[in-house]
Design a protein around this motif. Structure first.
Motif, mmCIF file in Angstrom:
data_model
loop_
_atom_site.group_PDB
_atom_site.id
_atom_site.type_symbol
_atom_site.label_atom_id
_atom_site.label_comp_id
_atom_site.label_asym_id
_atom_site.label_seq_id
_atom_site.Cartn_x
_atom_site.Cartn_y
_atom_site.Cartn_z
ATOM 1 N N UNK A 132 0.222 9.966 -5.113
ATOM 2 C CA UNK A 132 0.612 10.920 -4.752
ATOM 3 C C UNK A 132 1.184 11.938 -5.807
ATOM 4 N N UNK A 133 1.198 10.744 -6.222
ATOM 5 C CA UNK A 133 2.490 11.924 -8.086
ATOM 6 C C UNK A 133 1.585 11.577 -8.850
ATOM 7 N N UNK A 134 0.594 11.450 -9.170
ATOM 8 C CA UNK A 134 -1.251 12.055 -9.712
ATOM 9 C C UNK A 134 -2.057 13.241 -9.941
ATOM 10 N N UNK A 135 -1.875 13.514 -8.286
ATOM 11 C CA UNK A 135 -2.171 14.276 -7.681
ATOM 12 C C UNK A 135 -1.844 15.793 -8.962
ATOM 13 N N UNK A 165 0.898 -0.790 0.107
ATOM 14 C CA UNK A 165 0.057 -0.289 0.018
ATOM 15 C C UNK A 165 0.547 1.321 -0.253
ATOM 16 N N UNK A 166 2.227 1.485 0.403
ATOM 17 C CA UNK A 166 2.624 2.432 0.836
ATOM 18 C C UNK A 166 2.973 3.279 -0.395
ATOM 19 N N UNK A 219 7.566 9.607 -0.347
ATOM 20 C CA UNK A 219 9.524 9.229 -0.670
ATOM 21 C C UNK A 219 10.210 9.899 -0.271
ATOM 22 N N UNK A 220 9.700 10.467 0.232
ATOM 23 C CA UNK A 220 10.955 11.338 1.074
ATOM 24 C C UNK A 220 10.993 11.587 2.342
ATOM 25 N N UNK A 221 10.933 10.617 3.324
ATOM 26 C CA UNK A 221 10.885 10.876 4.569
ATOM 27 C C UNK A 221 10.122 10.543 5.341
#
Length: 337
Positions: free
Chosen positions: A59-62, A51-52, A146-148
């Motif tokens: 998130x990248x698709x938003x 799921x992560x 993906x970044x923290x």
């Protein structure tokens, strides 16, 4: 709020790339779900994307407009809220593109065990009424996947679920959860026919039946704590003096059955999260748990107690089965938070 994907269908479109990535991962998941039978040990298909991973893809698709409405800093106070019927943001799942809706569903399904995922999804869909899962649920993202540190939260009627990639230090499931079910109507009968979670109360009542007279006097109280949002699952850190009978005062057989209750409480969730949660409960001491039943909130006067709880220094599971099932769960590593 529902972006049209058509303008982004060129071969070089980053959104198309994201969509292709999701279709590849979700295709693997669909293949895994479509082969073989459900295993009693709740083993998860190795090909199924975490799921992560899907949270990062979502998130990248938003779009920037979408992010402005559902994305917050990791330390935002809203992140750890929990309630029995709420929307964490005003944007509902149905307001996203079809691909984004599919990602949200896959994230949700992936947070649950193979044995229970469909049952839990059907419960959320049913409790959302005509709106269904898509019209009755909302999501938020805290931090940047993906970044923290990050956390994805999905809420609705009888539902609060989290996906944090272990970003929340010491917190099982990323923080407090809520689940419930009003099967067949707001007021359920004493047998709670069709309820997705009543099996947990059946197991807990088996422990009550194992208690002797003096033990029942300690375990059986009148009124429970009631419900008050996040305060419902506030942890005290206490090892003694909590509601009900202390597990340390039970016989070996009774203690073994309490462990079965814990296993049933964790059964709906994916194995990695359930294992972490049980490890944290054990670190706080199984003997320090207290089991309580509440006779003043009994349906049908049948002495099958609809309202009960297990509480310890770093755990609370409060099961309120009247007039229908509300269940609150909060587990943390001892001494953290």
């Amino acid at each position: 709020m529902n972006p049209d994907p058509c303008p982004d269908c060129s071969a070089d479109s980053p959104k198309l790339s994201t969509r292709r990535s999701f279709l590849r991962t979700s295709g693997l998941a669909a293949g895994a779900l479509g082969t073989g039978s459900i295993l009693p040990c709740r083993a998860e298909a190795s090909a199924k994307p975490a799921s992560e991973t899907l949270v990062k893809t979502f998130y990248d698709s938003l779009s920037e407009e979408q992010r402005s409405k559902i994305c917050f800093g990791f330390d935002h106070k809203l992140r750890l809220d929990v309630d029995n019927n709420w929307h964490i943001t005003k944007t509902l799942v149905k307001d996203y593109s079809k691909d984004q809706q599919a990602m949200i569903k896959e994230i949700f399904m992936g947070l649950h065990s193979e044995e229970y995922a469909q049952r839990v999804y059907d419960q959320v869909t049913s409790d959302s009424g005509k709106a269904g899962f898509e019209g009755g649920s909302s999501v938020a993202i805290f931090g940047e996947p993906g970044s923290g540190k990050f956390e994805f939260v999905l809420t609705g009627r009888h539902c609060t679920r989290r996906c944090d990639g272990d970003s929340v230090e010491g917190a099982a499931f990323g923080g407090p959860l809520f689940y419930g079910h009003a099967a067949g109507g707001f007021n359920e009968g004493p047998k709670h026919e069709g309820n997705a979670y009543w099996y947990q109360a059946v197991r807990a009542n088996e422990v009550y039946q194992m208690l002797d007279g003096k033990q029942r006097e300690i375990a059986l109280l009148d009124k429970s704590r009631g419900e008050d949002g996040l305060e419902t699952v506030a942890l005290t850190g206490k090892k003694e003096g909590l509601d009900g009978i202390r597990v340390a005062d039970l016989t070996h057989d009774q203690k073994d059955h309490v462990r079965k209750v814990l296993a049933d409480l964790l059964a709906p969730f994916r194995k990695r999260d359930a294992d972490e949660a049980l490890k944290q409960v054990e670190a706080g001491g199984i003997d320090n748990l207290h089991l309580a039943f509440y006779k003043g909130e009994n349906i049908g006067k049948d002495e099958v107690w609809d309202v009960w709880q297990i509480e310890g220094p770093n755990m609370i599971s409060y099961f309120r089965g009247k007039p229908h099932v509300h269940a609150w769960l909060h587990i943390r590593e001892p001494g953290v938070g």
